[in-house]
Design an enzyme around this catalytic site. Structure first.
Site, mmCIF file in Angstrom:
data_model
loop_
_atom_site.group_PDB
_atom_site.id
_atom_site.type_symbol
_atom_site.label_atom_id
_atom_site.label_comp_id
_atom_site.label_asym_id
_atom_site.label_seq_id
_atom_site.Cartn_x
_atom_site.Cartn_y
_atom_site.Cartn_z
ATOM 1 N N ARG B 255 0.853 -1.193 0.000
ATOM 2 C CA ARG B 255 0.000 0.000 0.000
ATOM 3 C C ARG B 255 0.889 1.243 0.000
ATOM 4 N NH1 ARG B 255 -2.698 0.916 5.285
ATOM 5 N NH2 ARG B 255 -1.363 2.753 5.382
ATOM 6 N N HIS B 259 -3.718 4.872 4.464
ATOM 7 C CA HIS B 259 -4.900 3.996 4.405
ATOM 8 C C HIS B 259 -6.031 4.689 3.650
ATOM 9 C CE1 HIS B 259 -8.327 1.566 5.468
ATOM 10 N NE2 HIS B 259 -8.853 2.551 6.174
ATOM 11 N N TYR B 268 3.170 5.379 11.632
ATOM 12 C CA TYR B 268 3.434 3.970 11.942
ATOM 13 C C TYR B 268 4.372 3.260 10.965
ATOM 14 C CZ TYR B 268 -0.643 3.710 8.808
ATOM 15 O OH TYR B 268 -1.528 3.875 7.772
#
Lengths: 326, 353
Positions: B255, B259, B268
């Site tokens: 990815r 998100h 993160y």
């Protein structure tokens, strides 16, 4: 006309629907070879085959989700959840998908499924087998929630639910699965959804109920009648969408209303009915609406079950309270 | 004791587009096959950049980007027919565009309008499923209906790596195995479920391993290698259509985006980690391969980018020019026929100014 029990009427309606429409399939735990733990699907697999009467793996979310996929792709699934106590894994599928697929695709995909489940207390069943949580489902926009109270209504309302182009949660009061027999013609005749049934006409007080509690409520009406009080008894049958008009007409006539349900009191469907009477029928009322319900407790195991369930006495007392109100 | 075995990942092309595994599928030299795949990937990426820009400028709601994982959806959809059924999660726009869902529809959806899920594309395709993995059970139902009617079609369900932790996923692959259904579960393993890496999702060696417990076929594929992805999807869908049962296809990717536009992945994961994956880009890889075979040149590349930019702008205009629906339409598809019980509420919405 054959005399049948409520669960036999369910079985007859399922067989009728499967015989009439090859898109109808039945799925659930133990519904096939075993014919269902309550025998509601007895004989169906022999008659219609394993492909249409489907023993599923033991997974309620799967049962509901599979039914959503089937329904959206042109089948008419009738899914059985073995007991309402095990229905909660399926709640996500009902809330997130079945109830909203039509809305979220502007009608491109629809979800004509029926999810059947036995529910309610009074048969001294094990833990998790006796609750009445119909209000959880009635709260969900886009669902229908239908509850029969007799063999004839089980047959007619189940057929109507199967014919309905939208998802129906069909809750079967298992306490009365076998206690009453009734002549039910297997003529394929469906009863109307979305309307209450007036079981008994009266002029002094309106008793509103559904499912197994119709029996205690009728007994209460008999007791009141002996005391010279004329009670009208309404079986709501389709609790969502609610036919408030029939209830309001009755309350306009009697001026008093008692709502009876097994489910816990707070946020029960009686609260919704009561609220709608207040909103639209306040000036008809001669006394506050009363509710006779289960308590806001965890449903007790069966040593105390009878103390939890609304009794004929509690219904009679509530009716007297409305009549004695000044 | 721990039983160990390997699921090798199918890969034909390295990051430079050089062939590292042979034989290549026959169609791997066919420009008529490769160019449409490439074009849809490029369009998907251009759309994606535009959607993020629209969100950043207040013209779109929260949006989930598909940046870097375009090959998986596009290659899989290229194997499907209109009669197959796609059950997508968010981030599979490539598959949806290939099948005929329009960019304007996807923008309407993220722009807060249900009409965005009334696809022009295959009318039986499912809308984007946001509740994770719940639609894996729908795929079972769709595939059951296909099998019952003896139709030679397949249901193709896309889920992410996080979805493989949910009961819905296990229940679905388990039932698909029991009933030997014509269904393919494509697990787009982009390594991150919002902030949780795959290593925290499962102790399983790979996600394909989960097929073993369900008794269905499992396969791993380099999801950034469009050729490998198309080949793996071809085999899985062909098996589904021909009574050879379901497949769990783990497609490895990364990815590249946050998100969603509401997320900040720098909280993160490191920029170094993300940068390292730029080399894996599926679009660059296919282009280099096509160039090396003389199937694609700079002039065509420029032409494609110009045409794509125009197409995206035109679709954005369709989206922005679509007026909000009338408020009472929230009642219009609640039921086939609105029950009388809701007439008053509908009327109240109309009358409220």
């Amino acid at each position: 006309m054959p005399e049948v029990t409520l669960v036999e009427a369910v079985n007859t309606a399922l067989a009728r629907a499967m015989g009439t429409d090859e898109n109808v399939v039945v799925l659930g735990e133990d519904v096939g070879v075993n014919g269902g733990v309550f025998r509601a699907t007895a004989g169906l697999q022999e008659r219609f085959g394993e492909a249409r009467v489907i023993d599923t793996p033991l997974a309620e979310n799967l049962i509901a989700g599979t039914a959503v996929g089937m329904a959206a792709h042109g089948l008419k699934p009738i899914a059985e959840i073995q007991f309402m106590g095990f229905i909660y894994p399926a709640l996500d599928q009902l809330l997130s998908h079945a109830s909203r697929l039509r809305t979220r695709t502007r009608g491109r995909l629809t979800c004509p499924l029926v999810l059947r489940a036995p529910f309610g207390g009074g048969i001294h069943a094990p833990e998790h087998h006796s609750e009445s949580t119909e209000a959880l489902f009635a709260h969900i926009p886009g669902l229908r929630v239908v509850i029969p109270s007799s063999p004839a209504r089980a047959y007619g309302l189940l057929l109507a639910s199967i014919h309905d182009p939208d998802p129906v949660v069909f809750l079967e009061p298992k306490r009365i699965y076998r206690i009453v027999k009734q002549d039910v013609a297997d003529d394929g005749h469906a009863l109307p959804l979305d309307v209450c049934f007036v079981l008994r006409s009266g002029t002094d007080v309106t008793l509103v109920t559904w499912g197994a509690m119709t029996h205690e409520t009728i007994q209460a009406a008999d007791a009141l009648s002996s005391a010279g009080i004329s009670a009208e008894v309404i079986d709501v049958a389709t609790i969502k969408p609610l036919d408030i008009e029939t209830i309001l007409e009755s309350v306009e006539k009697t001026g008093r209303c008692v709502i009876v349900h097994e489910a816990a009191r707070s946020g029960g469907w009686g609260a919704e009915i009561s609220a709608q009477i207040m909103e639209r029928g306040l000036l008809s009322l001669l006394a506050p609406v009363q509710r006779v319900t289960g308590y806001d407790t965890v449903m007790p195991l069966f040593r105390l079950e009878d103390r939890y369930m609304p009794s004929v006495d509690r219904i009679v007392q509530a009716a007297h309270a409305t009549l004695g109100f000044e | 004791m721990t039983v160990s075995f390997k699921f090798d990942s199918l890969q034909y092309l390295d990051t430079d587009g050089a062939v590292v595994f042979e034989p290549l599928p026959e169609w791997a030299n066919d420009a008529a096959i490769l160019i449409p795949l490439y074009r849809t990937m490029v369009e998907t990426r251009a759309f994606d950049a535009k959607a993020v820009a629209l969100q950043r400028t207040g013209q779109l709601g929260t949006y989930a980007s598909s940046l870097g994982q375009e090959a998986i959806g596009v290659a899989t959809a290229s194997v499907m027919t209109a009669d197959d059924v796609l059950l997508p999660t968010y981030r599979e726009y490539g598959a949806q565009f290939w099948r005929g869902t329009t960019m304007a529809e996807i923008l309407l959806y993220w722009g807060g309008d249900e009409r965005g899920s009334d696809y022009a594309g295959p009318r039986g395709d499912f809308p984007i499923s946001v509740p994770i993995a719940t639609h894996a059970c729908h795929a079972v139902g769709v595939a059951y209906a296909m099998k019952l009617r003896q139709q030679p079609h397949a249901a193709v369900c896309f889920v992410g790596d996080g979805a493989t932790s949910k009961g819905d996923f296990y229940e679905a692959i388990n039932a698909a195995g029991v009933w030997r259904l014509p269904v393919v579960f494509v697990v787009t393993n982009n390594q991150w479920a919002i902030s949780v890496p795959v290593s925290k999702q499962t102790a399983a060696e790979t996600l394909a391993h989960k097929s073993v417990a369900a008794g269905i076929a499992g396969r791993r594929v380099d999801g950034n290698d469009c050729l490998a992805m198309k080949q793996a999807a071809t085999e899985a869908i062909d098996n589904a259509r021909n009574g050879r049962g379901p497949t769990l296809l783990e497609a490895l990717t990364y990815r590249m985006s946050d998100h969603t536009t509401a997320d900040d992945a720098s909280r993160y994961r490191s920029a170094e980690e993300v940068d390292a994956h730029r080399l894996q880009d599926p679009i660059d890889r296919l282009r280099r391969y096509m160039e090396s075979r003389g199937l694609w040149a700079d002039a065509e590349e420029q032409e494609l980018h110009d045409a794509t930019a125009q197409r995206v702008e035109q679709q954005v205009k369709v989206y922005l020019d679509t007026p909000a629906p009338a408020p009472q339409t929230m009642f219009d598809h609640l039921y086939a026929t609105l029950p009388r019980a809701f007439d008053a509420q509908r009327q109240a919405v109309i009358e409220e100014k």
